[in-house]
Design an enzyme around this catalytic site. Structure first.
Site, mmCIF file in Angstrom:
data_model
loop_
_atom_site.group_PDB
_atom_site.id
_atom_site.type_symbol
_atom_site.label_atom_id
_atom_site.label_comp_id
_atom_site.label_asym_id
_atom_site.label_seq_id
_atom_site.Cartn_x
_atom_site.Cartn_y
_atom_site.Cartn_z
ATOM 1 N N ASP A 48 0.846 -1.199 0.000
ATOM 2 C CA ASP A 48 0.000 0.000 0.000
ATOM 3 C C ASP A 48 0.881 1.248 0.000
ATOM 4 O O ASP A 48 1.538 1.559 0.990
ATOM 5 C CB ASP A 48 -0.906 0.005 1.230
ATOM 6 C CG ASP A 48 -1.839 1.205 1.243
ATOM 7 O OD1 ASP A 48 -2.857 1.172 0.535
ATOM 8 O OD2 ASP A 48 -1.537 2.186 1.962
ATOM 9 N N TYR A 53 3.724 9.718 0.308
ATOM 10 C CA TYR A 53 4.751 9.053 1.114
ATOM 11 C C TYR A 53 6.152 9.252 0.543
ATOM 12 O O TYR A 53 7.139 8.990 1.222
ATOM 13 C CB TYR A 53 4.471 7.544 1.220
ATOM 14 C CG TYR A 53 3.136 7.164 1.787
ATOM 15 C CD1 TYR A 53 2.338 8.067 2.482
ATOM 16 C CD2 TYR A 53 2.646 5.873 1.615
ATOM 17 C CE1 TYR A 53 1.099 7.706 2.992
ATOM 18 C CE2 TYR A 53 1.408 5.490 2.134
ATOM 19 C CZ TYR A 53 0.641 6.409 2.810
ATOM 20 O OH TYR A 53 -0.581 6.035 3.304
ATOM 21 N N LYS A 78 -1.927 6.150 -4.215
ATOM 22 C CA LYS A 78 -2.957 7.163 -3.967
ATOM 23 C C LYS A 78 -2.542 8.515 -4.526
ATOM 24 O O LYS A 78 -1.345 8.835 -4.589
ATOM 25 C CB LYS A 78 -3.196 7.322 -2.456
ATOM 26 C CG LYS A 78 -3.383 6.022 -1.697
ATOM 27 C CD LYS A 78 -3.522 6.278 -0.199
ATOM 28 C CE LYS A 78 -3.427 4.995 0.595
ATOM 29 N NZ LYS A 78 -2.029 4.506 0.705
ATOM 30 N N HIS A 111 -6.629 10.055 -2.001
ATOM 31 C CA HIS A 111 -6.037 9.914 -0.674
ATOM 32 C C HIS A 111 -6.895 10.495 0.444
ATOM 33 O O HIS A 111 -6.902 9.977 1.555
ATOM 34 C CB HIS A 111 -4.653 10.583 -0.650
ATOM 35 C CG HIS A 111 -3.747 10.068 0.415
ATOM 36 N ND1 HIS A 111 -2.400 9.946 0.247
ATOM 37 C CD2 HIS A 111 -3.994 9.624 1.670
ATOM 38 C CE1 HIS A 111 -1.854 9.446 1.350
ATOM 39 N NE2 HIS A 111 -2.797 9.255 2.222
#
Length: 277
Positions: A48, A53, A78, A111
């Protein structure tokens, strides 16, 4: 409940997702390759990710180094809503595929529900376009409340196959889960390990009873609730430990004892933007 690390659940699209995922939030890009490689060696096949990130490159390196065929790995990423329009979302999807060095992702999520309805719907339409182009197998959302899900429903466009929300015994988000269940939307649980806040008597008692650690009890609770938990760690021993959850089963009474810990949104331990306009 018979579960294993390769257990899957079926989306209404007909595609399947692995029931246990590996999260990479706050793992620095330079450490991501090693962490994801360890996860893949341990048996995870569901990763994921997210553009926010900033470690999609490390994930790409790990997948390539693993020797595991791309078709055997379920990859989620996302798109954040900030500053995006339909056109920029299309470009961001392509950029994400480039960073991941893949031709497609299995699941692409919005997101968070920030930016207002017009922005959310423009991005959702971009995801539909990318799905039709074969760049995405399934589309979903993250941190969406009922009103955000109804926004998609009212538009007449396809619903998400999954909603990823903060979900653990302290914050069970029951109305959202109920709505998703009623519309065959799978629920994925971020922060399933309550960020290590394990000083909870019932959790400690269950860990002692089953000779497990509290994290393993929490993952087992999430799996038995039918959720898709996404534990994360950059430590090899924790990555391995977090999959050691298939040799015990919490009873109905024990599940209920954990259910009683629910504090609603007051139990949130993370960013939880479900009330965004």
């Amino acid at each position: 409940m018979a579960l294993a690390i390769d257990s899957t659940v079926r989306f209404f699209s007909g595609n399947h997702i692995y029931r246990l995922g590996f999260g990479v939030y706050k793992i620095a890009n330079e450490n991501t390759k090693a962490a994801v490689l360890e996860a893949l060696r341990t048996g995870y096949r569901h990763i994921d990710a997210a553009a926010l990130y900033e470690n999609e490159g490390g994930i790409s390196e790990a997948i390539q180094a693993s020797g595991i065929p791309r078709s055997e790995i379920f990859l989620t990423t996302k798109i954040a809503t900030a500053g995006h329009s339909y056109d920029s979302a299309i470009r961001e999807i392509d950029d994400s595929l480039q960073r991941l060095q893949v031709d497609y992702v299995d699941l692409y999520l919005i997101h968070e529900p920030l930016g207002g309805a017009a922005t959310r719907m423009a991005i959702w339409k971009a995801l539909i376009t990318a799905k039709k182009a074969g760049k995405i197998k399934d589309i979903g959302v993250s941190n969406y409340n009922i009103k955000h899900l109804e926004e998609i429903q009212d538009s007449g466009l396809e619903l998400p196959v999954l909603n990823q929300i903060e979900l653990h015994p302290l914050d069970q988000q029951r109305p959202i889960v109920k709505w998703c269940d009623e519309h065959d939307i799978k629920v994925s649980a971020h922060c399933p390990l309550i960020r290590g806040r394990f000083n909870i008597p019932v959790l400690q008692e269950l860990a002692q009873k089953y000779k497990k650690d509290p994290a393993q009890v929490l993952i087992r609770w999430s799996l038995q609730k039918g959720y898709i938990p996404l534990p994360k760690s950059s430590r090899a021993e924790r990555i391995r430990s977090n999959v050691n959850v298939y040799d015990f089963n919490l009873s109905d009474a024990e599940m209920e004892s954990l259910d009683k810990l629910d504090k609603g949104t007051d139990g949130a331990i993370s960013w939880n933007p479900i009330n965004a306009d």
